[in-house]
Write a protein that holds these residues in place. Structure first.
Motif, PDB file in Angstrom:
ATOM      1  N   SER A  51       0.811  -1.218   0.000  1.00 21.44           N
ATOM      2  CA  SER A  51       0.000   0.000   0.000  1.00 21.44           C
ATOM      3  C   SER A  51       0.845   1.267   0.000  1.00 21.44           C
ATOM      4  N   LEU A  52       2.148   1.116  -0.179  1.00 18.15           N
ATOM      5  CA  LEU A  52       3.053   2.265  -0.138  1.00 18.15           C
ATOM      6  C   LEU A  52       2.671   3.332  -1.162  1.00 18.15           C
ATOM      7  N   LYS A  53       2.665   4.582  -0.680  1.00 16.56           N
ATOM      8  CA  LYS A  53       2.380   5.712  -1.556  1.00 16.56           C
ATOM      9  C   LYS A  53       3.579   6.647  -1.685  1.00 16.56           C
ATOM     10  N   GLU A  54       4.442   6.633  -0.675  1.00 13.19           N
ATOM     11  CA  GLU A  54       5.600   7.545  -0.674  1.00 13.19           C
ATOM     12  C   GLU A  54       6.825   6.835  -0.113  1.00 13.19           C
ATOM     13  N   ILE A  55       7.959   6.991  -0.792  1.00  9.81           N
ATOM     14  CA  ILE A  55       9.223   6.417  -0.334  1.00  9.81           C
ATOM     15  C   ILE A  55      10.326   7.451  -0.476  1.00  9.81           C
ATOM     16  N   ASP A  56      11.122   7.578   0.579  1.00  8.15           N
ATOM     17  CA  ASP A  56      12.314   8.426   0.534  1.00  8.15           C
ATOM     18  C   ASP A  56      13.519   7.562   0.878  1.00  8.15           C
ATOM     19  N   ILE A  57      14.329   7.244  -0.116  1.00  3.97           N
ATOM     20  CA  ILE A  57      15.549   6.449   0.089  1.00  3.97           C
ATOM     21  C   ILE A  57      16.767   7.277  -0.314  1.00  3.97           C
ATOM     22  N   SER A  58      16.687   8.573  -0.056  1.00  4.83           N
ATOM     23  CA  SER A  58      17.802   9.471  -0.365  1.00  4.83           C
ATOM     24  C   SER A  58      19.012   9.136   0.488  1.00  4.83           C
ATOM     25  N   TYR A  59      20.191   9.239  -0.116  1.00  2.72           N
ATOM     26  CA  TYR A  59      21.470   9.049   0.577  1.00  2.72           C
ATOM     27  C   TYR A  59      21.623   7.643   1.160  1.00  2.72           C
ATOM     28  N   CYS A  60      20.919   6.663   0.602  1.00  2.00           N
ATOM     29  CA  CYS A  60      21.050   5.267   1.020  1.00  2.00           C
ATOM     30  C   CYS A  60      21.826   4.529  -0.067  1.00  2.00           C
ATOM     31  N   HIS A  61      23.128   4.451   0.090  1.00  2.00           N
ATOM     32  CA  HIS A  61      23.991   3.986  -0.990  1.00  2.00           C
ATOM     33  C   HIS A  61      23.975   2.482  -1.213  1.00  2.00           C
ATOM     34  N   GLU A  62      23.472   1.716  -0.245  1.00  2.00           N
ATOM     35  CA  GLU A  62      23.431   0.265  -0.407  1.00  2.00           C
ATOM     36  C   GLU A  62      22.126  -0.206  -1.049  1.00  2.00           C
ATOM     37  N   ILE A  63      21.270   0.736  -1.398  1.00  2.00           N
ATOM     38  CA  ILE A  63      20.041   0.414  -2.115  1.00  2.00           C
ATOM     39  C   ILE A  63      20.297   0.638  -3.602  1.00  2.00           C
ATOM     40  N   SER A  64      19.986  -0.361  -4.408  1.00  2.00           N
ATOM     41  CA  SER A  64      20.277  -0.291  -5.839  1.00  2.00           C
ATOM     42  C   SER A  64      19.006  -0.195  -6.683  1.00  2.00           C
ATOM     43  N   HIS A  65      19.197  -0.237  -7.987  1.00  2.11           N
ATOM     44  CA  HIS A  65      18.061  -0.189  -8.901  1.00  2.11           C
ATOM     45  C   HIS A  65      17.152  -1.402  -8.732  1.00  2.11           C
ATOM     46  N   ASP A  66      17.684  -2.499  -8.183  1.00  2.00           N
ATOM     47  CA  ASP A  66      16.848  -3.689  -7.960  1.00  2.00           C
ATOM     48  C   ASP A  66      15.677  -3.369  -7.034  1.00  2.00           C
ATOM     49  N   THR A  67      15.921  -2.547  -6.026  1.00  2.00           N
ATOM     50  CA  THR A  67      14.844  -2.135  -5.123  1.00  2.00           C
ATOM     51  C   THR A  67      13.799  -1.324  -5.868  1.00  2.00           C
ATOM     52  N   LEU A  68      14.244  -0.435  -6.747  1.00  2.00           N
ATOM     53  CA  LEU A  68      13.297   0.381  -7.502  1.00  2.00           C
ATOM     54  C   LEU A  68      12.397  -0.499  -8.367  1.00  2.00           C
ATOM     55  N   VAL A  69      12.976  -1.536  -8.955  1.00  2.02           N
ATOM     56  CA  VAL A  69      12.198  -2.464  -9.777  1.00  2.02           C
ATOM     57  C   VAL A  69      11.157  -3.184  -8.922  1.00  2.02           C
TER      58      VAL A  69
END
Length: 304
Positions: free
Chosen positions: A141-159
């Motif tokens: 149900s997520l509507k908003e995500i802020d993962i700014s300055y989180c360098h261990e999160i990659s494009h895989d998470t965005l997918v």
């Protein structure tokens, strides 16, 4: 005698009345005040009604910057707070706004908070794709995500987020200002700044292909090229707000040509410097009526 009667009156308040009073306090006031008055008050402070939202942003914004925020000890404290709130919410937590947490707490929240709608975890160096994948599958149900300055999160998470959270309308994936070392604050470890993600186009492609319902997107200081921008503009037709501050590999022409295809777009924040990928000489570009925006990474100290 009068003082004793006053204390007795407060202690004898019905739980629902006490909850109503306590609900008016900030998280910081609640955590450092009524929890320590008496055992009955502590019980009331743990009522799920009080913990549908957990927002620590005011704490981070109220104290001076500090290297202590990036220490393992501080991260453990934030993790313990978040896990406690998850337990007290009894699965009713809908909004989390913290910094400097880790997979340890975030995985715990993912397992127990299926109704989560807002997740803001900026500046969390030990949050990885592992816990974010759990978030994607269990918090749909997520509507908003802020993962700014989180360098261990990659494009895989965005997918994964894009595929599993169709209601996502706001994404903040800002990076630190890597272009000018003189502007970096001493509170952030140098090695962490230097490890800033480089795959701007890969992330932009993931956004364009899997987040078609986005309305607000912030990607400050991303290293995407015009190819990545084209992917976003083609795949996110509902965008109303786009922040490209610090995206120095995009020229004014690149931006104008691509954002013109987004009919709902109301505001674009552009970089004021253009650095061609084939060269290493920065060119300053001014954008007339476009209002420039440059959000500086401002970490504040939290006290427990």
């Amino acid at each position: 005698m009068e003082e004793d009667r006053s204390e007795s009156d407060w202690g004898g308040l019905a739980p629902e009345i006490l909850i109503n009073i306590i609900s008016r306090l900030t998280v910081q006031e609640l955590w450092t005040g009524p929890m320590f008055v008496r055992k009955s008050w502590l019980t009331v402070c743990r009522d799920p009604y009080l913990w549908s939202i957990f927002d620590l942003e005011p704490w981070f914004e109220s104290y001076p910057e500090s290297t202590h925020l990036w220490s393992p000890d501080f991260e453990r404290k934030v993790d313990l707070m978040l896990r406690s709130v998850v337990d007290w919410s009894d699965g009713g937590l809908t909004e989390i706004r913290v910094r400097h947490c880790s997979d340890y707490a975030l995985s715990y929240a993912a397992d127990r908070c299926p109704n989560l709608q807002v997740l803001a975890i900026r500046s969390s160096p030990n949050v990885t794709d592992a816990s974010m994948t759990k978030i994607a599958f269990r918090c749909r149900s997520l509507k908003e995500i802020d993962i700014s300055y989180c360098h261990e999160i990659s494009h895989d998470t965005l997918v994964m987020i894009g595929r599993n959270c169709p209601n996502l309308s706001t994404l903040k994936r800002n990076l630190m200002d890597w272009s000018d070392s003189s502007r970096r604050t001493g509170s952030v470890p140098t090695e962490y700044v230097d490890a800033c993600p480089q795959d701007g186009d890969t992330e932009a492609d993931a956004i364009g292909k899997h987040m078609i319902n986005l309305e607000r997107l912030e990607i400050q200081f991303s290293r995407l090229s015009v190819k990545g921008l084209a992917s976003i503009c083609e795949g996110c037709p509902k965008l109303e707000y786009l922040d490209l501050s610090g995206c120095v590999h995009l020229s004014s022409r690149d931006i104008a040509n691509n954002v013109s295809r987004i009919k709902r777009l109301k505001e674009v924040k552009k970089p004021d410097v253009y650095v061609p990928r084939s060269g290493d000489v920065a060119q300053t570009e001014r954008y007339g009526h476009w209002r420039l925006y440059d959000e500086r990474f401002d970490i504040q100290a939290m006290r427990f």
